[in-house]
Design a protein around this motif. Structure first.
Motif, PDB file in Angstrom:
ATOM      1  N   ASN A   1       5.312 -10.033  16.524  1.00 15.79           N
ATOM      2  CA  ASN A   1       5.054 -10.497  17.889  1.00 15.79           C
ATOM      3  C   ASN A   1       5.754  -9.664  18.959  1.00 15.79           C
ATOM      4  OD1 ASN A   1       3.601 -12.668  16.711  1.00 15.79           O
ATOM      5  ND2 ASN A   1       5.524 -13.759  16.438  1.00 15.79           N
ATOM      6  N   LYS A   2       6.380  -8.539  18.567  1.00  8.17           N
ATOM      7  CA  LYS A   2       7.100  -7.705  19.531  1.00  8.17           C
ATOM      8  C   LYS A   2       6.771  -6.217  19.424  1.00  8.17           C
ATOM      9  CE  LYS A   2      11.185 -10.617  20.159  1.00  8.17           C
ATOM     10  NZ  LYS A   2      10.917 -11.062  21.483  1.00  8.17           N
ATOM     11  N   GLU A   3       6.843  -5.640  18.218  1.00  5.35           N
ATOM     12  CA  GLU A   3       6.750  -4.185  18.111  1.00  5.35           C
ATOM     13  C   GLU A   3       6.224  -3.739  16.744  1.00  5.35           C
ATOM     14  OE1 GLU A   3       9.770  -0.346  18.598  1.00  5.35           O
ATOM     15  OE2 GLU A   3      10.501  -2.364  19.016  1.00  5.35           O
ATOM     16  N   MET A   4       5.309  -2.769  16.767  1.00  2.00           N
ATOM     17  CA  MET A   4       4.802  -2.135  15.550  1.00  2.00           C
ATOM     18  C   MET A   4       4.748  -0.641  15.831  1.00  2.00           C
ATOM     19  SD  MET A   4       3.449  -2.683  12.441  1.00  2.00           S
ATOM     20  CE  MET A   4       2.549  -4.222  12.328  1.00  2.00           C
ATOM     21  N   VAL A   5       5.329   0.161  14.917  1.00  2.00           N
ATOM     22  CA  VAL A   5       5.338   1.615  15.087  1.00  2.00           C
ATOM     23  C   VAL A   5       4.879   2.269  13.788  1.00  2.00           C
ATOM     24  CG1 VAL A   5       6.726   3.656  15.624  1.00  2.00           C
ATOM     25  CG2 VAL A   5       7.241   1.470  16.740  1.00  2.00           C
ATOM     26  N   PHE A   6       3.932   3.188  13.918  1.00  2.00           N
ATOM     27  CA  PHE A   6       3.433   3.970  12.795  1.00  2.00           C
ATOM     28  C   PHE A   6       3.782   5.441  13.010  1.00  2.00           C
ATOM     29  CE2 PHE A   6       0.371   0.497  13.421  1.00  2.00           C
ATOM     30  CZ  PHE A   6       0.415  -0.107  12.181  1.00  2.00           C
ATOM     31  N   LEU A   7       4.098   6.134  11.922  1.00  2.00           N
ATOM     32  CA  LEU A   7       4.222   7.586  11.919  1.00  2.00           C
ATOM     33  C   LEU A   7       3.044   8.105  11.110  1.00  2.00           C
ATOM     34  CD1 LEU A   7       5.741  10.257  12.464  1.00  2.00           C
ATOM     35  CD2 LEU A   7       6.980   9.847  10.311  1.00  2.00           C
ATOM     36  N   HIS A   8       2.167   8.887  11.755  1.00  2.00           N
ATOM     37  CA  HIS A   8       0.972   9.388  11.087  1.00  2.00           C
ATOM     38  C   HIS A   8       1.332  10.604  10.241  1.00  2.00           C
ATOM     39  CE1 HIS A   8      -1.237   6.455  13.260  1.00  2.00           C
ATOM     40  NE2 HIS A   8      -1.023   7.022  14.438  1.00  2.00           N
ATOM     41  N   LEU A   9       0.934  10.538   8.976  1.00  2.00           N
ATOM     42  CA  LEU A   9       1.342  11.554   7.997  1.00  2.00           C
ATOM     43  C   LEU A   9       0.235  12.519   7.601  1.00  2.00           C
ATOM     44  CD1 LEU A   9       3.360   9.164   5.675  1.00  2.00           C
ATOM     45  CD2 LEU A   9       4.260  10.673   7.474  1.00  2.00           C
ATOM     46  N   GLY A  10      -1.023  12.096   7.738  1.00  2.00           N
ATOM     47  CA  GLY A  10      -2.097  12.993   7.317  1.00  2.00           C
ATOM     48  C   GLY A  10      -3.455  12.352   7.431  1.00  2.00           C
ATOM     49  N   GLU A  11      -4.451  13.124   7.026  1.00  2.00           N
ATOM     50  CA  GLU A  11      -5.843  12.697   7.102  1.00  2.00           C
ATOM     51  C   GLU A  11      -6.359  12.294   5.730  1.00  2.00           C
ATOM     52  OE1 GLU A  11      -7.720  16.091   8.958  1.00  2.00           O
ATOM     53  OE2 GLU A  11      -7.121  15.406  10.950  1.00  2.00           O
ATOM     54  N   ILE A  12      -7.430  11.524   5.738  1.00  2.00           N
ATOM     55  CA  ILE A  12      -8.092  11.093   4.511  1.00  2.00           C
ATOM     56  C   ILE A  12      -9.559  11.488   4.619  1.00  2.00           C
ATOM     57  CG2 ILE A  12      -8.707   9.137   3.042  1.00  2.00           C
ATOM     58  CD1 ILE A  12      -6.290   7.647   4.291  1.00  2.00           C
ATOM     59  N   TYR A  13     -10.055  12.203   3.610  1.00  2.00           N
ATOM     60  CA  TYR A  13     -11.467  12.572   3.524  1.00  2.00           C
ATOM     61  C   TYR A  13     -12.004  12.062   2.198  1.00  2.00           C
ATOM     62  CZ  TYR A  13     -10.329  15.729   7.340  1.00  2.00           C
ATOM     63  OH  TYR A  13      -9.906  16.236   8.536  1.00  2.00           O
ATOM     64  N   SER A  14     -13.028  11.212   2.266  1.00  2.66           N
ATOM     65  CA  SER A  14     -13.628  10.615   1.064  1.00  2.66           C
ATOM     66  C   SER A  14     -12.566   9.995   0.163  1.00  2.66           C
ATOM     67  CB  SER A  14     -14.437  11.663   0.293  1.00  2.66           C
ATOM     68  OG  SER A  14     -15.471  12.174   1.094  1.00  2.66           O
ATOM     69  N   GLY A  15     -11.587   9.346   0.779  1.00  5.55           N
ATOM     70  CA  GLY A  15     -10.560   8.647   0.027  1.00  5.55           C
ATOM     71  C   GLY A  15      -9.405   9.511  -0.450  1.00  5.55           C
ATOM     72  N   ILE A  16      -9.438  10.835  -0.193  1.00  8.30           N
ATOM     73  CA  ILE A  16      -8.390  11.750  -0.643  1.00  8.30           C
ATOM     74  C   ILE A  16      -7.430  12.033   0.516  1.00  8.30           C
ATOM     75  CG2 ILE A  16      -7.879  14.005  -1.660  1.00  8.30           C
ATOM     76  CD1 ILE A  16      -9.570  12.212  -3.481  1.00  8.30           C
TER      77      ILE A  16
END
Length: 142
Positions: free
Chosen positions: A70-85
């Motif tokens: 109810n206050k804060e959510m932080v994500f660090l994006h690590l990479g891409e996904i192509y066809s589940g990989i």
């Protein structure tokens, strides 16, 4: 990296806004602004990995850096996904942060994205639509 910041006032409690943001059915509705059929797989526990996907299993994977309900959510994006990989990417500090502050009647939702130039225009176009979807859902469906 460039920090993009978006905010919106929502006539609903932080608890309702949080539910819209992260409960599966509502998440699928508001994120349709990015891609129809968007969903996530995994848990939103701090330290866990989560995949953000489209119906063809393309998207990105991220680490949950912070989850304060109810206050804060932080994500660090690590990479891409192509066809589940999963394909790790060197995006540095590519974060996506949600901040909620308010009371029983009103919540200010602030969304900050630390992004590369490559994705800047996409986010500038899509995020205002997405947070408007969050507002509509929180004010009208819960």
């Amino acid at each position: 990296m460039e920090l993009l910041k978006f905010e919106i006032k929502i006539n609903a409690s932080p608890e309702k806004v949080w539910t819209v943001l992260w409960e599966d059915t509502h998440y699928r509705q508001w994120t349709s602004a990015f891609t129809q059929g968007s969903f996530y797989m995994g848990t939103l526990d701090e330290g866990s990995k989560v995949q953000f996907l489209d119906p063809e299993n393309n998207g990105m994977f991220s680490k949950v850096v912070k989850n304060i309900p109810n206050k804060e959510m932080v994500f660090l994006h690590l990479g891409e996904i192509y066809s589940g990989i999963e394909t790790p990417m060197d995006w540095g500090d590519a974060t996506e942060s949600y901040f909620l502050e308010g009371n029983d009647e009103e919540t200010k939702l602030v969304l900050e994205i630390n992004t590369t130039e490559e994705f800047k225009s996409f986010f500038e176009e899509k995020i205002p639509q997405a947070i408007q979807n969050v507002k509509n859902l929180a004010e009208n469906q819960l």
